[in-house]
Design a protein around this motif. Structure first.
Motif, PDB file in Angstrom:
ATOM      1  N   HIS A   1       2.798   0.396   2.032  1.00 16.18           N
ATOM      2  CA  HIS A   1       3.876   0.769   3.263  1.00 16.18           C
ATOM      3  C   HIS A   1       4.724   1.243   2.632  1.00 16.18           C
ATOM      4  N   THR A   2       5.491   2.226   2.699  1.00 12.42           N
ATOM      5  CA  THR A   2       6.747   1.946   2.401  1.00 12.42           C
ATOM      6  C   THR A   2       7.887   1.479   2.946  1.00 12.42           C
ATOM      7  N   ASN A   3       7.389   1.115   3.972  1.00 10.32           N
ATOM      8  CA  ASN A   3       8.831   0.762   4.894  1.00 10.32           C
ATOM      9  C   ASN A   3       8.539  -0.800   5.643  1.00 10.32           C
ATOM     10  N   LEU A   4       7.160  -1.365   4.781  1.00 12.89           N
ATOM     11  CA  LEU A   4       7.438  -2.774   4.672  1.00 12.89           C
ATOM     12  C   LEU A   4       7.067  -2.852   2.858  1.00 12.89           C
ATOM     13  N   GLY A   5       7.521  -2.081   2.182  1.00 19.63           N
ATOM     14  CA  GLY A   5       7.729  -2.991   0.842  1.00 19.63           C
ATOM     15  C   GLY A   5       6.963  -2.630  -0.143  1.00 19.63           C
ATOM     16  N   ARG A   6       5.764  -1.308   0.188  1.00 22.14           N
ATOM     17  CA  ARG A   6       4.323  -1.295  -0.626  1.00 22.14           C
ATOM     18  C   ARG A   6       4.020  -3.099  -1.199  1.00 22.14           C
ATOM     19  N   ALA A   7       3.373  -2.358  -2.853  1.00 22.86           N
ATOM     20  CA  ALA A   7       3.380  -3.463  -3.478  1.00 22.86           C
ATOM     21  C   ALA A   7       3.748  -5.093  -3.237  1.00 22.86           C
TER      22      ALA A   7
ATOM     23  N   VAL B   1      11.974   2.398 -18.545  1.00 19.80           N
ATOM     24  CA  VAL B   1      11.669   1.691 -16.442  1.00 19.80           C
ATOM     25  C   VAL B   1      13.168   2.165 -15.656  1.00 19.80           C
ATOM     26  N   VAL B   2      12.910   2.964 -15.234  1.00 17.69           N
ATOM     27  CA  VAL B   2      14.131   2.613 -14.640  1.00 17.69           C
ATOM     28  C   VAL B   2      13.900   2.876 -12.789  1.00 17.69           C
ATOM     29  N   ASN B   3      14.919   2.608 -11.956  1.00 18.03           N
ATOM     30  CA  ASN B   3      15.189   2.066 -10.708  1.00 18.03           C
ATOM     31  C   ASN B   3      13.842   2.791  -9.800  1.00 18.03           C
ATOM     32  N   ASN B   4      13.133   3.321  -9.648  1.00 19.83           N
ATOM     33  CA  ASN B   4      12.498   4.251  -9.091  1.00 19.83           C
ATOM     34  C   ASN B   4      11.315   5.388  -9.699  1.00 19.83           C
TER      35      ASN B   4
ATOM     36  N   GLY C   1       4.120  10.400  -9.693  1.00 16.87           N
ATOM     37  CA  GLY C   1       4.075   9.265  -8.223  1.00 16.87           C
ATOM     38  C   GLY C   1       3.061   7.953  -8.198  1.00 16.87           C
ATOM     39  N   SER C   2       2.426   7.808  -8.075  1.00 14.18           N
ATOM     40  CA  SER C   2       1.656   6.840  -7.800  1.00 14.18           C
ATOM     41  C   SER C   2       0.496   6.231  -8.915  1.00 14.18           C
ATOM     42  N   GLY C   3       0.538   7.164 -10.049  1.00 13.36           N
ATOM     43  CA  GLY C   3       0.103   6.923 -11.384  1.00 13.36           C
ATOM     44  C   GLY C   3      -0.616   5.276 -11.423  1.00 13.36           C
ATOM     45  N   SER C   4      -1.556   5.324 -10.608  1.00 15.25           N
ATOM     46  CA  SER C   4      -2.553   4.580 -11.321  1.00 15.25           C
ATOM     47  C   SER C   4      -2.502   4.136 -12.252  1.00 15.25           C
TER      48      SER C   4
ATOM     49  N   SER D   1       5.279   5.570 -10.367  1.00 15.49           N
ATOM     50  CA  SER D   1       5.928   4.456  -9.977  1.00 15.49           C
ATOM     51  C   SER D   1       5.271   3.174 -10.221  1.00 15.49           C
ATOM     52  N   GLY D   2       6.095   2.086  -9.960  1.00  7.22           N
ATOM     53  CA  GLY D   2       5.915   0.206 -10.347  1.00  7.22           C
ATOM     54  C   GLY D   2       5.336  -0.004  -9.109  1.00  7.22           C
ATOM     55  N   ASP D   3       5.560   0.230  -7.741  1.00  8.20           N
ATOM     56  CA  ASP D   3       4.823  -0.077  -6.603  1.00  8.20           C
ATOM     57  C   ASP D   3       4.000   0.119  -5.731  1.00  8.20           C
ATOM     58  N   LYS D   4       3.262   0.598  -6.957  1.00  8.98           N
ATOM     59  CA  LYS D   4       2.612   2.279  -5.797  1.00  8.98           C
ATOM     60  C   LYS D   4       0.988   0.679  -6.092  1.00  8.98           C
ATOM     61  N   LEU D   5      -0.254   2.379  -7.095  1.00  6.89           N
ATOM     62  CA  LEU D   5      -0.954   1.872  -7.399  1.00  6.89           C
ATOM     63  C   LEU D   5      -1.248   0.541  -8.500  1.00  6.89           C
ATOM     64  N   LEU D   6      -0.228   0.572  -9.225  1.00  7.35           N
ATOM     65  CA  LEU D   6       0.413   0.162 -10.083  1.00  7.35           C
ATOM     66  C   LEU D   6       0.820  -1.767  -9.696  1.00  7.35           C
ATOM     67  N   GLY D   7       0.835  -1.739  -8.815  1.00  2.00           N
ATOM     68  CA  GLY D   7       1.019  -2.765  -8.266  1.00  2.00           C
ATOM     69  C   GLY D   7       2.031  -4.101  -8.147  1.00  2.00           C
ATOM     70  N   GLY D   8       3.353  -3.090  -8.669  1.00  2.86           N
ATOM     71  CA  GLY D   8       3.993  -4.276  -9.225  1.00  2.86           C
ATOM     72  C   GLY D   8       5.618  -4.123  -8.184  1.00  2.86           C
ATOM     73  N   PRO D   9       6.651  -4.227  -8.852  1.00  5.18           N
ATOM     74  CA  PRO D   9       7.650  -4.522  -8.477  1.00  5.18           C
ATOM     75  C   PRO D   9       8.255  -2.779  -8.268  1.00  5.18           C
ATOM     76  N   GLN D  10       9.037  -2.064  -7.834  1.00  4.64           N
ATOM     77  CA  GLN D  10       9.968  -0.612  -6.882  1.00  4.64           C
ATOM     78  C   GLN D  10      10.375  -0.708  -8.876  1.00  4.64           C
TER      79      GLN D  10
END
Length: 479
Positions: free
Chosen positions: A97-103, A154-157, A265-268, A297-306
Protein backbone atom coordinates in the motif's frame (compact mmCIF):
# COMPACT_ATOMS: atom_id res chain seq x y z
CA UNK A 1 -25.46 44.29 42.61
CA UNK A 2 -24.60 41.45 40.21
CA UNK A 3 -21.72 41.75 37.79
CA UNK A 4 -22.35 41.64 34.02
CA UNK A 5 -20.96 38.47 32.34
CA UNK A 6 -17.65 40.01 31.12
CA UNK A 7 -16.99 41.51 34.54
CA UNK A 8 -17.85 38.23 36.26
CA UNK A 9 -15.46 36.35 33.97
CA UNK A 10 -12.71 38.92 34.64
CA UNK A 11 -13.13 38.46 38.36
CA UNK A 12 -12.72 34.72 37.92
CA UNK A 13 -9.55 35.19 35.83
CA UNK A 14 -7.84 36.34 39.00
CA UNK A 15 -8.20 32.83 40.36
CA UNK A 16 -6.08 31.33 37.56
CA UNK A 17 -2.55 30.47 38.67
CA UNK A 18 0.26 32.58 37.20
CA UNK A 19 2.76 30.93 34.87
CA UNK A 20 5.72 31.96 37.04
CA UNK A 21 4.13 30.32 40.07
CA UNK A 22 3.35 27.17 38.13
CA UNK A 23 6.95 26.90 36.93
CA UNK A 24 8.13 26.77 40.57
CA UNK A 25 5.99 23.73 41.35
CA UNK A 26 7.47 20.24 41.74
CA UNK A 27 5.30 19.00 38.86
CA UNK A 28 6.89 21.58 36.59
CA UNK A 29 10.38 20.36 37.38
CA UNK A 30 9.60 16.85 36.21
CA UNK A 31 7.94 18.07 33.01
CA UNK A 32 10.76 20.51 32.27
CA UNK A 33 13.29 17.71 32.66
CA UNK A 34 11.40 15.57 30.17
CA UNK A 35 10.21 18.11 27.60
CA UNK A 36 12.31 21.26 28.21
CA UNK A 37 11.50 24.47 30.07
CA UNK A 38 10.52 26.51 27.00
CA UNK A 39 8.02 23.94 25.64
CA UNK A 40 6.58 23.57 29.15
CA UNK A 41 6.14 27.32 29.47
CA UNK A 42 4.38 27.47 26.11
CA UNK A 43 2.08 24.58 27.08
CA UNK A 44 1.15 26.26 30.38
CA UNK A 45 0.37 29.54 28.60
CA UNK A 46 -1.79 27.71 26.06
CA UNK A 47 -3.63 25.90 28.85
CA UNK A 48 -4.34 29.16 30.69
CA UNK A 49 -5.49 30.79 27.44
CA UNK A 50 -7.96 27.92 26.94
CA UNK A 51 -9.22 28.38 30.49
CA UNK A 52 -9.74 32.14 29.99
CA UNK A 53 -11.65 31.49 26.77
CA UNK A 54 -13.89 28.96 28.53
CA UNK A 55 -14.56 31.38 31.40
CA UNK A 56 -15.28 34.21 28.98
CA UNK A 57 -17.78 32.03 27.11
CA UNK A 58 -19.19 30.75 30.40
CA UNK A 59 -18.36 27.22 29.24
CA UNK A 60 -16.41 26.37 32.39
CA UNK A 61 -18.15 25.75 35.70
CA UNK A 62 -15.12 26.62 37.81
CA UNK A 63 -11.60 27.99 37.63
CA UNK A 64 -9.19 25.07 37.03
CA UNK A 65 -6.70 24.40 39.79
CA UNK A 66 -3.00 23.68 39.46
CA UNK A 67 -3.51 19.93 39.12
CA UNK A 68 -5.97 20.41 36.21
CA UNK A 69 -3.67 22.94 34.54
CA UNK A 70 -0.70 20.56 34.69
CA UNK A 71 -2.83 17.67 33.43
CA UNK A 72 -3.88 19.67 30.36
CA UNK A 73 -0.35 21.02 29.78
CA UNK A 74 0.98 17.45 29.90
CA UNK A 75 -1.54 16.44 27.22
CA UNK A 76 -0.38 19.31 25.02
CA UNK A 77 3.27 18.37 25.50
CA UNK A 78 2.60 14.74 24.56
CA UNK A 79 0.67 15.84 21.45
CA UNK A 80 3.46 18.21 20.40
CA UNK A 81 6.12 15.53 20.84
CA UNK A 82 4.27 12.66 19.16
CA UNK A 83 6.03 11.51 15.96
CA UNK A 84 4.31 12.42 12.71
CA UNK A 85 5.05 8.98 11.28
CA UNK A 86 3.20 6.31 13.24
CA UNK A 87 2.82 2.56 12.98
CA UNK A 88 -0.60 1.41 11.74
CA UNK A 89 -2.32 -1.91 11.16
CA UNK A 90 -2.65 -2.35 7.40
CA UNK A 91 -5.93 -4.26 7.09
CA UNK A 92 -6.85 -2.76 3.71
CA UNK A 93 -6.15 -5.91 1.75
CA UNK A 94 -3.42 -4.20 -0.31
CA UNK A 95 -0.14 -5.91 0.56
CA UNK A 96 1.94 -3.12 -0.96
CA UNK A 97 0.00 0.00 0.00
CA UNK A 98 1.74 3.16 -1.23
CA UNK A 99 0.01 5.42 1.31
CA UNK A 100 1.01 3.08 4.14
CA UNK A 101 4.67 2.75 3.17
CA UNK A 102 4.67 -0.24 0.80
CA UNK A 103 7.03 -3.12 1.66
CA UNK A 104 7.80 -4.03 5.27
CA UNK A 105 11.48 -4.67 5.89
CA UNK A 106 12.82 -7.95 7.27
CA UNK A 107 14.71 -7.91 10.60
CA UNK A 108 18.03 -8.23 8.77
CA UNK A 109 17.43 -4.94 6.94
CA UNK A 110 16.28 -3.13 10.09
CA UNK A 111 19.38 -4.27 11.97
CA UNK A 112 21.62 -3.22 9.08
CA UNK A 113 20.07 0.26 9.15
CA UNK A 114 20.51 0.52 12.91
CA UNK A 115 24.19 -0.36 12.73
CA UNK A 116 25.10 2.18 10.07
CA UNK A 117 22.86 4.88 11.57
CA UNK A 118 24.80 4.95 14.84
CA UNK A 119 28.31 4.87 13.41
CA UNK A 120 30.53 6.39 10.72
CA UNK A 121 30.75 4.00 7.78
CA UNK A 122 32.74 3.36 4.62
CA UNK A 123 29.87 4.78 2.55
CA UNK A 124 32.19 6.42 0.01
CA UNK A 125 35.54 5.18 1.25
CA UNK A 126 37.42 2.25 -0.28
CA UNK A 127 38.94 0.50 2.73
CA UNK A 128 41.26 -1.69 0.64
CA UNK A 129 42.71 1.27 -1.21
CA UNK A 130 42.53 3.99 1.42
CA UNK A 131 40.85 6.52 -0.86
CA UNK A 132 37.44 7.84 -1.85
CA UNK A 133 35.09 5.13 -3.08
CA UNK A 134 31.73 4.76 -4.82
CA UNK A 135 28.57 4.23 -2.76
CA UNK A 136 27.13 2.05 -5.55
CA UNK A 137 29.91 -0.46 -4.89
CA UNK A 138 27.99 -1.75 -1.85
CA UNK A 139 25.11 -2.89 -4.08
CA UNK A 140 26.34 -3.29 -7.63
CA UNK A 141 27.74 -6.82 -7.42
CA UNK A 142 24.57 -8.11 -5.75
CA UNK A 143 22.31 -6.48 -8.34
CA UNK A 144 24.38 -7.74 -11.24
CA UNK A 145 24.35 -11.29 -9.86
CA UNK A 146 20.56 -11.24 -9.53
CA UNK A 147 19.75 -9.56 -12.86
CA UNK A 148 22.60 -10.55 -15.18
CA UNK A 149 23.45 -6.88 -15.75
CA UNK A 150 26.97 -5.63 -16.47
CA UNK A 151 26.55 -2.70 -14.06
CA UNK A 152 23.98 -1.08 -11.80
CA UNK A 153 23.27 2.09 -9.85
CA UNK A 154 20.62 3.09 -7.32
CA UNK A 155 18.62 6.30 -6.82
CA UNK A 156 15.74 7.52 -4.67
CA UNK A 157 12.83 5.76 -6.43
CA UNK A 158 11.85 4.33 -9.80
CA UNK A 159 10.44 7.62 -11.11
CA UNK A 160 13.85 9.13 -10.36
CA UNK A 161 15.52 6.22 -12.14
CA UNK A 162 13.47 6.82 -15.31
CA UNK A 163 14.07 10.57 -15.09
CA UNK A 164 17.83 10.09 -14.73
CA UNK A 165 18.07 7.53 -17.54
CA UNK A 166 16.17 9.71 -20.00
CA UNK A 167 18.01 12.87 -19.06
CA UNK A 168 21.37 11.11 -19.42
CA UNK A 169 20.64 9.39 -22.73
CA UNK A 170 18.10 11.56 -24.50
CA UNK A 171 18.05 15.16 -23.21
CA UNK A 172 17.19 17.39 -26.16
CA UNK A 173 16.28 14.37 -28.24
CA UNK A 174 13.27 12.23 -29.09
CA UNK A 175 12.03 9.16 -27.23
CA UNK A 176 9.52 6.92 -29.08
CA UNK A 177 7.01 5.34 -26.69
CA UNK A 178 3.82 3.38 -27.26
CA UNK A 179 0.61 5.32 -26.64
CA UNK A 180 -0.64 2.37 -24.62
CA UNK A 181 2.26 2.74 -22.19
CA UNK A 182 1.97 6.44 -21.27
CA UNK A 183 1.01 5.53 -17.72
CA UNK A 184 -0.02 7.71 -14.82
CA UNK A 185 1.36 6.63 -11.47
CA UNK A 186 0.27 7.61 -7.96
CA UNK A 187 -0.14 11.29 -7.18
CA UNK A 188 -1.07 12.12 -10.81
CA UNK A 189 2.52 11.88 -12.05
CA UNK A 190 2.50 10.88 -15.71
CA UNK A 191 5.14 9.38 -17.96
CA UNK A 192 4.89 12.29 -20.45
CA UNK A 193 5.53 14.71 -17.58
CA UNK A 194 8.59 12.74 -16.47
CA UNK A 195 9.92 12.81 -20.05
CA UNK A 196 9.33 16.53 -20.31
CA UNK A 197 11.17 17.11 -17.04
CA UNK A 198 14.05 14.98 -18.35
CA UNK A 199 14.36 17.32 -21.33
CA UNK A 200 13.14 14.77 -23.88
CA UNK A 201 10.59 15.02 -26.65
CA UNK A 202 7.99 12.30 -26.47
CA UNK A 203 7.15 10.64 -29.78
CA UNK A 204 3.95 8.62 -29.43
CA UNK A 205 3.80 5.48 -31.56
CA UNK A 206 0.98 3.05 -32.26
CA UNK A 207 -2.45 3.34 -30.67
CA UNK A 208 -3.80 2.84 -27.17
CA UNK A 209 -4.54 -0.83 -27.72
CA UNK A 210 -2.24 -1.88 -30.59
CA UNK A 211 1.39 -1.05 -31.29
CA UNK A 212 3.55 -2.84 -33.86
CA UNK A 213 7.29 -3.09 -34.46
CA UNK A 214 6.94 -1.00 -37.62
CA UNK A 215 5.55 1.87 -35.51
CA UNK A 216 8.79 2.03 -33.54
CA UNK A 217 11.01 1.56 -36.58
CA UNK A 218 9.28 4.39 -38.45
CA UNK A 219 9.77 6.70 -35.45
CA UNK A 220 13.49 6.03 -34.98
CA UNK A 221 15.68 8.59 -36.72
CA UNK A 222 18.73 10.84 -36.29
CA UNK A 223 16.99 12.76 -33.48
CA UNK A 224 16.18 9.63 -31.43
CA UNK A 225 17.97 9.47 -28.09
CA UNK A 226 16.44 6.25 -26.77
CA UNK A 227 13.41 4.01 -27.06
CA UNK A 228 11.54 3.18 -23.86
CA UNK A 229 9.05 0.42 -23.23
CA UNK A 230 6.98 0.85 -20.07
CA UNK A 231 5.55 -2.16 -18.29
CA UNK A 232 1.93 -1.22 -17.56
CA UNK A 233 2.06 -2.61 -14.05
CA UNK A 234 -0.88 -0.58 -12.70
CA UNK A 235 -3.48 -1.42 -15.37
CA UNK A 236 -4.18 -3.81 -18.22
CA UNK A 237 -5.51 -3.32 -21.75
CA UNK A 238 -7.45 -6.39 -22.84
CA UNK A 239 -9.35 -7.41 -25.95
CA UNK A 240 -8.15 -6.39 -29.41
CA UNK A 241 -4.55 -5.65 -28.46
CA UNK A 242 -1.04 -6.00 -29.84
CA UNK A 243 2.28 -5.46 -28.11
CA UNK A 244 5.75 -5.56 -29.57
CA UNK A 245 7.99 -8.45 -28.56
CA UNK A 246 10.85 -7.10 -26.46
CA UNK A 247 13.52 -9.16 -28.23
CA UNK A 248 12.39 -7.92 -31.65
CA UNK A 249 12.34 -4.31 -30.51
CA UNK A 250 15.76 -4.72 -28.88
CA UNK A 251 17.17 -6.05 -32.13
CA UNK A 252 15.70 -3.15 -34.11
CA UNK A 253 17.16 -0.61 -31.68
CA UNK A 254 20.54 -2.30 -31.71
CA UNK A 255 20.66 -2.27 -35.53
CA UNK A 256 20.02 1.48 -35.46
CA UNK A 257 22.39 2.26 -32.61
CA UNK A 258 19.67 3.48 -30.23
CA UNK A 259 19.58 2.48 -26.53
CA UNK A 260 16.55 0.37 -25.60
CA UNK A 261 15.20 0.95 -22.08
CA UNK A 262 12.52 -1.04 -20.24
CA UNK A 263 10.82 0.49 -17.22
CA UNK A 264 9.48 -2.43 -15.19
CA UNK A 265 8.12 -0.45 -12.25
CA UNK A 266 7.35 -3.15 -9.68
CA UNK A 267 10.11 -5.43 -11.03
CA UNK A 268 10.08 -8.67 -9.07
CA UNK A 269 13.62 -10.07 -8.92
CA UNK A 270 12.48 -13.70 -9.14
CA UNK A 271 9.79 -15.45 -11.15
CA UNK A 272 6.81 -15.55 -8.78
CA UNK A 273 5.41 -18.62 -10.51
CA UNK A 274 7.80 -20.79 -8.53
CA UNK A 275 5.53 -20.07 -5.52
CA UNK A 276 2.26 -20.35 -7.40
CA UNK A 277 1.75 -16.60 -7.85
CA UNK A 278 1.02 -14.87 -11.17
CA UNK A 279 4.02 -14.05 -13.32
CA UNK A 280 5.48 -10.54 -13.19
CA UNK A 281 8.31 -9.67 -15.63
CA UNK A 282 11.74 -9.67 -13.98
CA UNK A 283 14.78 -7.47 -14.69
CA UNK A 284 16.74 -10.58 -15.67
CA UNK A 285 14.13 -11.43 -18.31
CA UNK A 286 14.16 -7.88 -19.69
CA UNK A 287 17.95 -7.85 -20.02
CA UNK A 288 17.97 -11.35 -21.50
CA UNK A 289 15.49 -10.09 -24.11
CA UNK A 290 18.00 -7.48 -25.18
CA UNK A 291 17.20 -4.36 -23.15
CA UNK A 292 20.21 -2.13 -22.72
CA UNK A 293 18.88 -0.78 -19.42
CA UNK A 294 16.09 -1.75 -17.07
CA UNK A 295 14.64 0.29 -14.20
CA UNK A 296 12.57 -1.00 -11.27
CA UNK A 297 11.54 -0.25 -7.69
CA UNK A 298 13.15 -1.49 -4.50
CA UNK A 299 10.07 -1.20 -2.27
CA UNK A 300 7.47 -3.10 -4.28
CA UNK A 301 7.69 -6.80 -5.12
CA UNK A 302 11.42 -6.79 -4.39
CA UNK A 303 10.43 -6.25 -0.74
CA UNK A 304 13.07 -3.71 0.23
CA UNK A 305 13.34 0.02 1.04
CA UNK A 306 12.27 2.82 -1.29
CA UNK A 307 14.76 2.90 -4.15
CA UNK A 308 14.98 3.07 -7.92
CA UNK A 309 17.38 0.61 -9.52
CA UNK A 310 19.04 1.03 -12.93
CA UNK A 311 20.79 -2.03 -14.34
CA UNK A 312 22.25 -2.95 -17.70
CA UNK A 313 25.12 -2.04 -20.02
CA UNK A 314 28.25 -0.87 -18.21
CA UNK A 315 28.95 2.02 -20.61
CA UNK A 316 25.42 3.41 -20.24
CA UNK A 317 25.42 3.05 -16.46
CA UNK A 318 28.77 4.87 -16.34
CA UNK A 319 27.27 7.67 -18.46
CA UNK A 320 24.31 7.92 -16.13
CA UNK A 321 26.54 8.11 -13.06
CA UNK A 322 28.41 11.08 -14.57
CA UNK A 323 25.18 13.06 -14.78
CA UNK A 324 25.17 15.78 -12.05
CA UNK A 325 21.53 14.88 -11.42
CA UNK A 326 22.71 11.51 -10.03
CA UNK A 327 24.04 13.22 -6.90
CA UNK A 328 20.70 14.93 -6.31
CA UNK A 329 18.87 11.60 -6.56
CA UNK A 330 21.27 9.34 -4.65
CA UNK A 331 20.30 7.24 -1.65
CA UNK A 332 21.75 7.49 1.85
CA UNK A 333 23.72 4.95 3.86
CA UNK A 334 20.69 3.54 5.68
CA UNK A 335 18.82 2.72 2.50
CA UNK A 336 21.95 1.18 0.98
CA UNK A 337 22.40 -0.97 4.09
CA UNK A 338 18.74 -2.07 4.06
CA UNK A 339 18.68 -2.86 0.35
CA UNK A 340 21.91 -4.82 0.56
CA UNK A 341 20.53 -6.87 3.47
CA UNK A 342 17.37 -7.67 1.51
CA UNK A 343 19.35 -8.63 -1.60
CA UNK A 344 21.41 -11.04 0.51
CA UNK A 345 18.22 -12.91 1.39
CA UNK A 346 17.68 -13.64 -2.30
CA UNK A 347 20.79 -15.83 -2.31
CA UNK A 348 18.68 -18.40 -0.42
CA UNK A 349 15.51 -18.34 -2.54
CA UNK A 350 14.17 -21.49 -0.89
CA UNK A 351 13.73 -19.71 2.45
CA UNK A 352 12.75 -16.33 0.98
CA UNK A 353 8.99 -16.73 1.65
CA UNK A 354 9.66 -17.12 5.37
CA UNK A 355 12.18 -14.28 5.59
CA UNK A 356 10.78 -11.57 3.30
CA UNK A 357 7.60 -9.97 4.76
CA UNK A 358 6.14 -9.01 1.37
CA UNK A 359 6.40 -12.52 -0.03
CA UNK A 360 5.23 -14.02 3.26
CA UNK A 361 2.04 -11.91 3.14
CA UNK A 362 1.39 -12.73 -0.51
CA UNK A 363 1.74 -16.45 0.14
CA UNK A 364 -0.39 -16.73 3.29
CA UNK A 365 -2.92 -19.53 2.73
CA UNK A 366 -6.52 -18.38 2.87
CA UNK A 367 -7.29 -21.17 5.36
CA UNK A 368 -4.71 -19.75 7.75
CA UNK A 369 -6.11 -16.24 7.41
CA UNK A 370 -9.67 -17.45 7.96
CA UNK A 371 -8.62 -19.39 11.05
CA UNK A 372 -7.04 -16.23 12.43
CA UNK A 373 -10.23 -14.28 11.68
CA UNK A 374 -12.40 -16.85 13.48
CA UNK A 375 -9.98 -16.84 16.42
CA UNK A 376 -10.13 -13.09 17.03
CA UNK A 377 -13.70 -12.39 15.91
CA UNK A 378 -15.30 -13.18 19.32
CA UNK A 379 -13.03 -10.73 21.17
CA UNK A 380 -13.78 -7.94 18.70
CA UNK A 381 -17.50 -8.73 18.77
CA UNK A 382 -17.48 -8.55 22.58
CA UNK A 383 -15.81 -5.13 22.48
CA UNK A 384 -18.24 -3.78 19.86
CA UNK A 385 -21.39 -5.59 21.06
CA UNK A 386 -23.53 -2.40 21.03
CA UNK A 387 -21.82 -0.68 18.12
CA UNK A 388 -21.63 -3.11 15.21
CA UNK A 389 -22.37 -6.61 14.02
CA UNK A 390 -19.05 -8.43 13.78
CA UNK A 391 -18.57 -11.48 11.57
CA UNK A 392 -16.00 -13.29 9.47
CA UNK A 393 -16.33 -12.67 5.74
CA UNK A 394 -14.59 -13.85 2.62
CA UNK A 395 -12.81 -11.13 0.62
CA UNK A 396 -10.05 -10.58 -1.91
CA UNK A 397 -6.64 -9.04 -1.27
CA UNK A 398 -4.59 -7.29 -3.95
CA UNK A 399 -0.87 -6.96 -4.56
CA UNK A 400 -1.00 -3.14 -4.49
CA UNK A 401 1.29 -0.31 -5.62
CA UNK A 402 0.60 -0.97 -9.29
CA UNK A 403 1.69 -4.60 -9.15
CA UNK A 404 -0.37 -7.23 -11.02
CA UNK A 405 -3.47 -5.00 -11.18
CA UNK A 406 -5.84 -7.63 -12.55
CA UNK A 407 -4.84 -10.30 -10.03
CA UNK A 408 -6.34 -10.85 -6.58
CA UNK A 409 -5.72 -13.24 -3.71
CA UNK A 410 -8.54 -14.93 -1.76
CA UNK A 411 -8.51 -13.78 1.85
CA UNK A 412 -10.67 -13.40 4.96
CA UNK A 413 -11.75 -10.34 6.90
CA UNK A 414 -13.49 -9.21 10.05
CA UNK A 415 -16.58 -7.40 8.75
CA UNK A 416 -18.07 -4.58 10.87
CA UNK A 417 -21.64 -3.44 10.17
CA UNK A 418 -22.74 -0.53 12.41
CA UNK A 419 -25.98 -0.84 14.37
CA UNK A 420 -26.51 2.94 14.44
CA UNK A 421 -29.84 4.16 13.12
CA UNK A 422 -30.04 6.82 10.44
CA UNK A 423 -27.55 7.28 7.65
CA UNK A 424 -25.54 4.11 7.04
CA UNK A 425 -22.77 6.19 5.48
CA UNK A 426 -22.51 8.44 8.53
CA UNK A 427 -22.37 5.46 10.90
CA UNK A 428 -19.66 3.82 8.81
CA UNK A 429 -17.67 7.06 8.76
CA UNK A 430 -17.90 7.40 12.55
CA UNK A 431 -16.78 3.83 13.14
CA UNK A 432 -13.99 4.10 10.57
CA UNK A 433 -12.80 7.33 12.21
CA UNK A 434 -12.77 5.59 15.59
CA UNK A 435 -10.52 2.89 14.14
CA UNK A 436 -8.11 5.56 12.95
CA UNK A 437 -8.01 7.20 16.40
CA UNK A 438 -6.68 4.11 18.15
CA UNK A 439 -3.11 4.24 19.58
CA UNK A 440 -2.02 2.08 16.64
CA UNK A 441 -4.54 3.15 13.99
CA UNK A 442 -6.45 0.38 12.24
CA UNK A 443 -6.84 1.04 8.51
CA UNK A 444 -9.42 -1.10 6.74
CA UNK A 445 -11.68 -0.48 3.76
CA UNK A 446 -15.38 0.26 3.34
CA UNK A 447 -17.15 -2.14 1.01
CA UNK A 448 -20.90 -2.59 0.46
CA UNK A 449 -21.96 -0.97 3.69
CA UNK A 450 -19.38 -2.70 5.88
CA UNK A 451 -15.88 -2.04 7.11
CA UNK A 452 -13.68 -4.94 6.08
CA UNK A 453 -10.56 -5.63 8.12
CA UNK A 454 -8.62 -7.92 5.76
CA UNK A 455 -6.21 -9.95 7.91
CA UNK A 456 -3.76 -11.00 5.18
CA UNK A 457 -1.10 -8.56 6.44
CA UNK A 458 -1.81 -8.90 10.17
CA UNK A 459 1.28 -10.06 12.05
CA UNK A 460 0.57 -8.57 15.51
CA UNK A 461 -2.70 -10.28 16.41
CA UNK A 462 -2.60 -9.73 20.18
CA UNK A 463 -1.87 -6.01 19.80
CA UNK A 464 -4.84 -5.59 17.47
CA UNK A 465 -7.29 -7.41 19.74
CA UNK A 466 -6.11 -5.49 22.82
CA UNK A 467 -7.07 -2.18 21.21
CA UNK A 468 -10.71 -2.98 20.58
CA UNK A 469 -11.71 -2.40 24.19
CA UNK A 470 -10.48 1.17 23.66
CA UNK A 471 -12.37 1.36 20.37
CA UNK A 472 -15.68 0.73 22.10
CA UNK A 473 -15.07 3.72 24.36
CA UNK A 474 -13.80 5.95 21.53
CA UNK A 475 -16.71 5.07 19.23
CA UNK A 476 -19.24 5.74 22.02
CA UNK A 477 -17.75 9.20 22.54
CA UNK A 478 -17.91 9.94 18.81
CA UNK A 479 -21.67 9.19 18.64
Amino acid sequence: MSLDPPAAAASRFAGLPAVDRLLRCAAAAALAERFGREPLTAALRETLAEARAALRAEAAAAVPGEEAVFARATELLHEANAPALRAVHNLTGAVLHTNLGRALLPPEAIEAMRLVAQSPTNLEYALDEGRRGDRDAHLEAQLCALTGAEAATVVNNNAAAVLLVLNSLAAGREVPTSRGELVEIGGSFRMPDVMRSAGCTLVEVGTTNRTHLADYVDAIGPATGAVIKVHTSNYEVVGFTARVDEAQLARACRERGVPFVIDLGSGSLLDLRRWGLPHEPTPAEALANGADLVTFSGDKLLGGPQAGIIAGRADLVARIKRNPMKRALRVDKMRIAALSAVLRLYADAERLPQRLPTLRALLRPVAEIRAQAERICPAIAAALYDLARVEVAACDSIFGSGSLPSQSLPSAAIALTPFAAGSCGAALARLEASLRRLPVPVIGRIHQGRILLDLRCLEHEEALVAQFAQLAHAAAEAR
